[in-house]
Enzyme design. Structure first.
Site, PDB file in Angstrom:
ATOM      1  N   TYR A  51       0.830  -1.204   0.000  1.00  0.00           N
ATOM      2  CA  TYR A  51       0.000   0.000   0.000  1.00  0.00           C
ATOM      3  C   TYR A  51       0.867   1.257   0.000  1.00  0.00           C
ATOM      4  CZ  TYR A  51      -3.138   3.679   1.560  1.00  0.00           C
ATOM      5  OH  TYR A  51      -3.841   4.850   1.648  1.00  0.00           O
ATOM      6  N   GLY A  58      -6.157   5.210  -0.071  1.00  0.00           N
ATOM      7  CA  GLY A  58      -7.512   5.181   0.443  1.00  0.00           C
ATOM      8  C   GLY A  58      -8.365   4.191  -0.324  1.00  0.00           C
TER       9      GLY A  58
END
Length: 513
Positions: A51, A58
């Site tokens: 990530y 998000g």
């Protein structure tokens, strides 16, 4: 010089760097840990989906980013989230945010290039502070918007404060002799994803609140002294049977301030002596009004709340609050929510409630001093001029009352005011930066009300002409404050005197007098 990294940063260290502008250095071993984290992230993220390295952010984390776009992704993140509104933060608050973010990176769990903490330290030492806006962060994925503005300045864009002057970032870097950061892998996400905004403002709130509590105790003691109260309500014997640290601390400070006063009365001498109670009705109250008699019970919880807030927010200062966490020791990267600001948000809400109660106590003591029917000692509004023709402290009481009312309204907690956003990815948020900013406002208000109380007490001392009877500490306090606010009889505008008194209280500790 204060060294950061390799040890816990204390509130005292933070205050020295923030307010006294002590120069900082970085612990070499901490920097080695940062380097190891950076190298591990580069190696570990190869051919893996991590990530914020090769994904969107998000709710758009489902989209993979090609290797040729990963660096631009970091710049896109910073620029897109530099969307704050409202007022520009005072550079002192920006400096507080920078110190907390630097301390986070030096834990060695962020995977950032060592150039980043080195640059942050150099910027702090040069007083080169990115321009940050008050509105934007919801305190869940960290203080995204506030920290994006911090990051924007770090990469040399937007505006910065340089030694107190606001200017384009490029100009500020040139004047400071520094070069902006070049992104290497995930510095954009690391800069904006954390609780450093609310933590920095929260720590400054705590520093200011400590001084505020000491002033509230001192002014309460002086108020009690002028009213010639009985000594038992702040006695050791009465307070020790209530098992709260704050109450007994306040009582001890109270006794120390008033220990040699000739105005404080002994209940044993006056009311337990049969010769003094030969009346059916007594002019003096057998027990004082609560705003005088219950100071230890009111300010005690305020002090205890402040101590707990300090412990919690200092813990946050020394915590890792990124996502993901790059864990070299365990050869892994852990995804989660350490950026969530509930700890700080909750403490700021509790602190602002406590400070509002402190303000209410000050306002009630002020009202008691100004109302001749209550105190039966001073003329109305402690007016040293001609009653009816002059007005004494009448006008300025309105300011104290309205300011206290504002703080009462502001004390509604942000902690329970979550609004989902970010396509419902952030479906429960802390509103931590808002909480810290509202607490700052409540502390601002408290200093204003205490300044008005202090001004009134000075007039009261002069009306009674009791300087020779006061304790040595309250007399020294009177002398110091009278240099700031001279005695007045004829009416004149007070707004400049109020501003001067408030600034003086904020800048000086009771212990320094």
């Amino acid at each position: 010089m204060i060294q950061i990294g390799g040890k816990q940063l204390s509130l005292r260290d933070f205050e020295e760097i923030l307010l006294h502008k002590k120069q900082i250095s970085i612990d070499p071993q901490a920097l080695e840990k940062v380097q190891s984290s950076f190298e591990f992230l580069k190696q570990f993220s190869d051919h893996k989906l991590i990530y914020g390295i090769n994904t969107g952010f998000g709710p758009m984390a489902q989209y993979k980013i090609s290797s040729e776009n990963t660096l631009q992704l970091q710049y896109n993140l910073i620029r897109s989230h530099s969307s704050g509104g409202g007022a520009v933060l005072n550079p002192l608050l920006g400096r507080a945010v920078m110190i907390t973010r630097l301390n986070n990176f030096l834990q060695g769990y962020s995977g950032v290039v060592p150039d980043l903490p080195i640059l942050l330290a150099d910027m702090i030492n040069a007083d080169l502070i990115p321009c940050i806006y008050e509105h934007g962060g919801v305190g869940a994925s960290g203080d995204l918007v506030q920290l994006a503005h911090l990051a924007l300045g770090v990469i040399g864009e937007g505006e910065v404060w340089y030694q107190g002057q606001l200017m384009p970032a490029a100009q500020g870097f040139e004047l400071a002799g520094l070069k902006p950061l070049q992104i290497h892998i995930r510095e954009g996400l690391a800069l904006i994803n954390g609780t450093s905004g609310m933590t920095g403002v929260g720590l400054l709130n705590i520093i200011r609140a400590h001084r505020l509590v000491e002033w509230a105790i001192a002014l309460s003691a002086l108020t009690n002294e002028l009213m010639e109260v009985y000594d038992d309500h702040f006695s050791y014997e009465l307070n020790i049977v209530k098992h709260h640290k704050g109450q007994n601390y306040v009582a001890e400070v109270f006794r120390n301030i008033l220990k040699d006063s000739k105005m404080i009365r002994s209940r044993s001498e006056h009311l337990y002596n049969p010769e003094n109670i030969q009346h059916d009705v007594f002019e003096d109250k057998v027990q004082e009004y609560y705003s005088l008699r219950c100071v230890t019970q009111v300010l005690g919880p305020v002090y205890d709340t402040l101590l707990h807030a300090e412990e919690t927010v200092v813990n946050e200062l020394n915590s890792v609050n990124d996502n993901p966490v790059v864990d070299v020791a365990n050869h892994n990267i852990f995804h989660g929510g350490n950026f969530h600001g509930d700890y700080v948000s909750f403490e700021m809400d509790k602190l602002k409630i406590a400070i509002t109660k402190l303000t209410m106590l000050s306002e009630r003591q002020l009202n008691y001093l100004l109302n001749s029917k209550l105190n039966q000692k001073f003329p109305p509004f402690v007016n040293l001029g001609v009653l009816g023709f002059n007005f004494g402290m009448q006008g300025i009481q309105f300011t104290a009352t309205s300011t206290t009312a504002e703080s009462q309204t502001l004390s509604y907690p942000m902690y329970v005011h979550s609004i989902p956003n970010n396509n419902d990815n952030q479906d429960i948020v802390s509103m931590g930066f808002n909480a810290a900013q509202l607490t700052k406002k409540v502390i601002d208000n408290a200093y204003e009300v205490l300044a008005i109380q202090a001004m009134t007490l000075l007039q009261g001392v002069d009306y009674l002409n009791c300087q020779d009877l006061m304790s040595s500490k309250t007399r020294a306090l009177y002398n110091s404050l009278r240099n700031i606010f001279p005695k007045f009889i004829e009416d004149s505008p007070m707004y400049k005197s109020l501003a001067k008194m408030r600034s003086w209280l904020e800048a000086n500790a009771v212990s320094q007098i």
